[in-house]
Design an enzyme around this catalytic site. Structure first.
Site, PDB file in Angstrom:
ATOM      1  CD  GLU A 140      -1.806  -2.377   1.531  1.00 51.79           C
ATOM      2  OE1 GLU A 140      -0.639  -2.650   1.883  1.00 51.79           O
ATOM      3  OE2 GLU A 140      -2.730  -3.209   1.534  1.00 51.79           O
ATOM      4  CG  ASP A 148      -6.135  -1.179   4.276  1.00 52.46           C
ATOM      5  OD1 ASP A 148      -5.441  -1.915   3.545  1.00 52.46           O
ATOM      6  OD2 ASP A 148      -7.246  -0.732   3.898  1.00 52.46           O
TER       7      ASP A 148
HETATM    8  C1  QUE Z   1      -0.641  -1.273  -4.257  1.00 50.97           C
HETATM    9  C2  QUE Z   1      -1.882  -1.737  -3.886  1.00 50.97           C
HETATM   10  C3  QUE Z   1      -2.766  -2.267  -4.825  1.00 50.97           C
HETATM   11  C4  QUE Z   1      -2.375  -2.304  -6.168  1.00 50.97           C
HETATM   12  C5  QUE Z   1      -1.114  -1.840  -6.525  1.00 50.97           C
HETATM   13  C6  QUE Z   1      -0.268  -1.324  -5.568  1.00 50.97           C
HETATM   14  C7  QUE Z   1      -4.086  -2.753  -4.494  1.00 50.97           C
HETATM   15  C8  QUE Z   1      -4.908  -3.239  -5.552  1.00 50.97           C
HETATM   16  C9  QUE Z   1      -4.435  -3.251  -6.871  1.00 50.97           C
HETATM   17  C10 QUE Z   1      -5.232  -3.704  -7.990  1.00 50.97           C
HETATM   18  C11 QUE Z   1      -4.653  -4.460  -8.998  1.00 50.97           C
HETATM   19  C12 QUE Z   1      -5.388  -4.889 -10.089  1.00 50.97           C
HETATM   20  C13 QUE Z   1      -6.733  -4.550 -10.204  1.00 50.97           C
HETATM   21  C14 QUE Z   1      -7.322  -3.784  -9.206  1.00 50.97           C
HETATM   22  C15 QUE Z   1      -6.574  -3.367  -8.117  1.00 50.97           C
HETATM   23  O1  QUE Z   1      -3.196  -2.797  -7.139  1.00 50.97           O
HETATM   24  O2  QUE Z   1      -4.478  -2.749  -3.305  1.00 50.97           O
HETATM   25  O3  QUE Z   1      -8.624  -3.470  -9.337  1.00 50.97           O
HETATM   26  O4  QUE Z   1      -7.479  -4.956 -11.290  1.00 50.97           O
HETATM   27  O5  QUE Z   1      -6.141  -3.698  -5.253  1.00 50.97           O
HETATM   28  O6  QUE Z   1       0.962  -0.868  -5.920  1.00 50.97           O
HETATM   29  O7  QUE Z   1      -2.275  -1.691  -2.588  1.00 50.97           O
END
Ligand code: QUE
Length: 355
Positions: A140, A148
């Site tokens: 995150e 979280d």
């Molecule tokens: C940090 C994150 C997340 C992230 C990339 C980061 C995260 C997350 C996603 C993500 C990836 C593909 C998807 C989507 C979300 O990427 O929490 O909807 O299709 O959900 O560097 O915390």
């Protein structure tokens, strides 16, 4: 009851089964999915036909990429309500799973990050499965947020200074490293998962650990624990600038790369993460850590840091976030402390550990 195909919920034999089903989005967790899983878990708690619960993900890539941060990003135009509802209900689900009275078997195959960790790694009782394909992480800080979904609680309980390292850098764990760090219990080759799931679907609650053990084997070596000394020397430092200085003093390729990674992260998210992981060590229960995490996430959402991180990494994909402030030198202790401030009473999460 919310109807959605984004999560498949059914009973197979003795098992309540939850399959996250947004494979094109790496099963990223939506509010609709949270709202579908919650009543199923409540019903199965009191259903004598359900002996255990199995959580897995559709598709080849993994269990879950995290929360649906793109939806959160878009929701900012509508104010705080959607982000507040998503995080509050997601964290309540994390706590429900932590306290679940029947065996709960998360199958953390492939990519498991953020929200996927929150649905899996708080399970008690030794049934958290990883495979040779597992890549677990709390990334995150890359998007201007803190680890979280109970991440500060888990990271605060990892050995030595590994929690600081894993939470600040967002580094991926594999194999033995996932178990060493306290995020998983048991290693099963992915080729055996179908047979294990079939066995679990006729297991009694008291047989679940035995049924898993028949498919389990020692995990492959991970080099995470090998770095105990250097991680101890560097990530035990009192603040982020001191951690960066300690990394710079090491004549080591890993230290150089790790320092570069930290310099790309949100300074505000790094400082908040370090404080939150260390404060979580003094808390008595997961629920208390979740209450603090909601304050941090909502403040980082409101002040734009998270929105800017998602923009740079996932929307515009320029990978050039304009963090505020842009450097640690310009970040005051008061700015970090303000992120921990309580929310208005009607927004507070207020979870309590059962007495
Ligand atoms: C940090 C994150 C997340 C992230 C990339 C980061 C995260 C997350 C996603 C993500 C990836 C593909 C998807 C989507 C979300 O990427 O929490 O909807 O299709 O959900 O560097 O915390």
């Amino acid at each position: 009851m919310t109807m959605t195909d984004d999560v498949l919920i059914r009973v197979e034999g003795t098992a309540g089964r939850i399959t996250l089903n947004r494979p094109k989005a790496l099963n990223a967790l939506t509010l609709g999915m949270v709202r579908a899983i919650w009543p199923a878990l409540l019903a199965w708690k009191d259903d004598p036909a359900v002996e255990l619960v199995i959580l897995d993900g559709a598709g080849e890539r993994g269990l879950c990429a995290g929360g649906d941060v793109r939806w959160l990003y878009d929701s900012r135009a509508r104010g705080l309500d959607d982000a507040l509802a998503f995080w509050r209900e997601e964290y309540a689900l994390n706590a429900l799973i932590h306290r679940y009275p029947k065996p709960f078997v998360p199958i953390m195959d492939g990519i498991v990050m953020g929200g996927g960790i929150g649905l899996s790694a708080h399970v008690q009782g030794g049934t958290r499965i990883v495979t040779e394909r597992s890549q677990l992480a709390m990334p995150e800080t890359t998007i201007g947020l803190i680890p979280d979904v109970g991440g500060t609680w888990l990271l605060g309980r990892a050995p030595d200074s590994f929690g600081e390292y894993l939470g600040l850098v967002g580094e991926r764990m594999h194999g033995a490293g996932t178990i060493f760090s306290g995020f998983a219990d048991t290693f099963v080759q992915s080729a055996k998962l179908d047979a294990m799931r079939a066995a679990l679907c006729s297991a009694k609650a008291s047989d679940v650990k035995g049924a898993i053990a028949r498919f389990s084997e020692p995990p492959p070596h991970s080099n995470l624990a090998d770095r105990a000394d250097i991680i101890g020397r560097t990530f035990s430092q009192p603040n982020i600038p001191a951690i960066l200085d300690a990394l710079a003093r090491e004549d080591d390729e890993w230290a150089t790369g790790t320092r570069e990674a930290l310099l790309a992260r949100s300074p505000k998210a790094l400082a908040a993460t370090l404080a939150a992981v260390r404060r979580a060590r003094k808390l008595g229960a997961l629920e208390e850590a979740l209450n603090v995490e909601l304050r941090l996430c909502l403040h980082l959402f409101e002040d734009g840091e998270f929105v800017e991180g998602v923009r740079a990494l996932l929307v515009d994909k320029d990978k050039k976030p304009r963090w505020k402030p842009p450097s640690l030198a310009e970040l005051s202790d008061a700015t970090v402390e303000a992120l921990f401030a309580p929310l208005p009473a009607d927004q507070e999460l207020g979870l309590r550990a059962p007495v």
